[in-house]
Design an enzyme around this catalytic site. Structure first.
Site, PDB file in Angstrom:
ATOM      1  N   ASP A   1     127.233 101.735  44.955  1.00  0.00           N
ATOM      2  CA  ASP A   1     128.483 101.171  45.480  1.00  0.00           C
ATOM      3  C   ASP A   1     128.681 101.511  46.958  1.00  0.00           C
ATOM      4  OD1 ASP A   1     130.805  99.690  45.255  1.00  0.00           O
ATOM      5  OD2 ASP A   1     132.022 101.399  44.587  1.00  0.00           O
TER       6      ASP A   1
ATOM      7  N   HIS B   1     124.647  94.075  51.597  1.00  0.00           N
ATOM      8  CA  HIS B   1     123.758  93.993  50.427  1.00  0.00           C
ATOM      9  C   HIS B   1     122.268  94.074  50.786  1.00  0.00           C
ATOM     10  CE1 HIS B   1     127.357  93.589  48.162  1.00  0.00           C
ATOM     11  NE2 HIS B   1     127.626  92.362  48.556  1.00  0.00           N
TER      12      HIS B   1
ATOM     13  N   LEU C   1     106.966 104.534  36.476  1.00  0.00           N
ATOM     14  CA  LEU C   1     108.431 104.447  36.354  1.00  0.00           C
ATOM     15  C   LEU C   1     108.867 103.134  35.712  1.00  0.00           C
ATOM     16  CD1 LEU C   1     111.308 105.540  37.377  1.00  0.00           C
ATOM     17  CD2 LEU C   1     110.924 104.062  39.357  1.00  0.00           C
TER      18      LEU C   1
HETATM   19  C1  IPE Z   1     130.271  98.472  40.401  1.00  0.00           C
HETATM   20  O1  IPE Z   1     130.785  98.358  41.696  1.00  0.00           O
HETATM   21  C2  IPE Z   1     129.214  97.436  40.177  1.00  0.00           C
HETATM   22  C3  IPE Z   1     127.992  97.558  40.979  1.00  0.00           C
HETATM   23  C4  IPE Z   1     127.689  98.493  41.821  1.00  0.00           C
HETATM   24  C5  IPE Z   1     127.037  96.523  40.758  1.00  0.00           C
HETATM   25  P1  IPE Z   1     132.126  97.569  41.977  1.00  0.00           P
HETATM   26  O2  IPE Z   1     132.365  97.644  43.439  1.00  0.00           O
HETATM   27  O3  IPE Z   1     132.088  96.212  41.385  1.00  0.00           O
HETATM   28  O4  IPE Z   1     133.200  98.444  41.181  1.00  0.00           O
HETATM   29  P2  IPE Z   1     134.792  98.487  41.278  1.00  0.00           P
HETATM   30  O5  IPE Z   1     135.276  97.068  41.242  1.00  0.00           O
HETATM   31  O6  IPE Z   1     135.145  99.145  42.559  1.00  0.00           O
HETATM   32  O7  IPE Z   1     135.228  99.297  40.097  1.00  0.00           O
HETATM   33  C1  IPE Z   2     128.119  97.405  45.576  1.00  0.00           C
HETATM   34  O1  IPE Z   2     128.717  97.438  46.817  1.00  0.00           O
HETATM   35  C2  IPE Z   2     127.270  96.168  45.380  1.00  0.00           C
HETATM   36  C3  IPE Z   2     127.795  95.231  44.362  1.00  0.00           C
HETATM   37  C4  IPE Z   2     128.840  95.415  43.601  1.00  0.00           C
HETATM   38  C5  IPE Z   2     127.064  93.982  44.203  1.00  0.00           C
HETATM   39  P1  IPE Z   2     130.121  96.738  47.050  1.00  0.00           P
HETATM   40  O2  IPE Z   2     129.884  95.342  47.508  1.00  0.00           O
HETATM   41  O3  IPE Z   2     131.004  96.886  45.870  1.00  0.00           O
HETATM   42  O4  IPE Z   2     130.705  97.591  48.257  1.00  0.00           O
HETATM   43  P2  IPE Z   2     132.204  98.047  48.461  1.00  0.00           P
HETATM   44  O5  IPE Z   2     132.594  98.859  47.284  1.00  0.00           O
HETATM   45  O6  IPE Z   2     133.027  96.811  48.568  1.00  0.00           O
HETATM   46  O7  IPE Z   2     132.173  98.833  49.727  1.00  0.00           O
HETATM   47 MG    MG Z   3     132.348  98.312  45.308  1.00  0.00          MG
END
Ligand code: IPE
Ligand code: IPE
Ligand code: MG
Length: 257
Positions: free
Chosen positions: A25, A42, A136
């Site tokens: 995240d 990303h 892995l």
């Molecule tokens: C969790 O992250 C999902 C992934 C990393 C793929 P999110 O950014 O979607 O989670 P929330 O919405 O903050 O809980």
């Molecule tokens: C996690 O990073 C990747 C996915 C959920 C696909 P985020 O895109 O949720 O990044 P933040 O949390 O908004 O910074």
């Molecule tokens: Mg996020």
């Protein structure tokens, strides 16, 4: 191998997780901090994946499960969802050779029926190309949700009961587990979430019942070798009790050594 060496490597293995699960995240915030649109985070996240896979290969970790896209992430702006899908497609094509070189076996977990046909094909192809690799096991959770996983297991069990292959009394935790979306790997020993949030966000709900949780404020694209090593070090100092007392665990460890 002498007795001493065997014991030594056994104790090192015990302190390393066999299975690591990561919520990657913070990509969006990482990009915004740099004045970039959030989706630019990303591709940077994919770079971090490469580094983490490399460390897991070196450390001979058995399984790495990465949360790449949750069943709730479809709610994001269409443009971001499209970009993530494109990136997934490109990464599958591009990374397969590197996975091959490192003897990594790829498996995608989640409800893939929601993906475009060409993406579904590419997933199958990447899995096929790496299926005989013995190193892995890299599980990428895409359109995955812990509740989806539990629900689909319940559905499968209900079908077996309906077909007369299973009696309701036979449904215990073990039987239930066997119907989850992966059954042939140990449950995660270590769960890591980057990005500062302290929640599970519908990741491996059933499988993380006794997993050690590790949270870091570091944003995913910054999560490097050193950060993973720090998490592994933290894990090595945990005492896993599984409901027993600390003394019982100590006695058992002493007996084993
Ligand atoms: C969790 O992250 C999902 C992934 C990393 C793929 P999110 O950014 O979607 O989670 P929330 O919405 O903050 O809980
Ligand atoms: C996690 O990073 C990747 C996915 C959920 C696909 P985020 O895109 O949720 O990044 P933040 O949390 O908004 O910074
Ligand atoms: Mg996020």
């Amino acid at each position: 191998m002498t007795n001493g060496t065997a014991k030594e490597s056994e104790s090192i293995d015990k302190r390393l997780p066999q299975h690591i699960a990561i919520i990657m995240d913070g990509n969006g915030r990482w990009a915004k901090k740099r004045g970039l649109p959030r989706y630019a985070g990303h591709p940077a996240g994919v770079e971090a994946v490469r580094g983490v896979v490399e460390v897991c290969v070196e450390q001979q970790i058995r399984v790495l499960t990465l949360f790449a896209f949750s069943s709730e992430n479809w709610q994001r702006p269409q443009k971001e969802v499209n970009l993530i899908m494109d990136l997934f497609m490109r990464s599958l094509k591009k990374e397969v050779r590197r996975l091959e070189r490192n003897h990594v076996k790829l498996r995608v977990i989640g409800d893939r029926s929601a993906f475009a046909d060409n993406l579904q094909k590419q997933i199958k192809e990447a899995e096929r190309q790496t299926q005989n690799n013995q190193g892995l096991l890299l599980q990428v959770a895409a359109n995955y949700g812990g509740r989806w996983d539990i629900t689909q297991a319940a559905k499968r069990l209900a079908e077996q009961v309906q077909q007369g292959k299973l009696a309701p009394d036979q449904i215990d935790e073990e039987q239930f587990s066997r119907n989850l979306c992966f059954t042939d790997v140990p449950e995660p020993d270590l769960f890591i979430r980057t990005g500062g949030e302290k929640r599970i966000s519908n990741f491996l709900l059933w499988q993380c019942a006794y997993t050690e949780l590790y949270f870091t404020d570091m944003l995913w694209p910054d999560f490097n070798r050193k950060a993973l090593e720090q998490a592994l070090h933290d894990f090595s100092n945990r005492q896993r009790r599984f409901g027993r007392t600390g003394e019982q665990v100590q006695d058992q460890t002493a007996e084993a050594s």
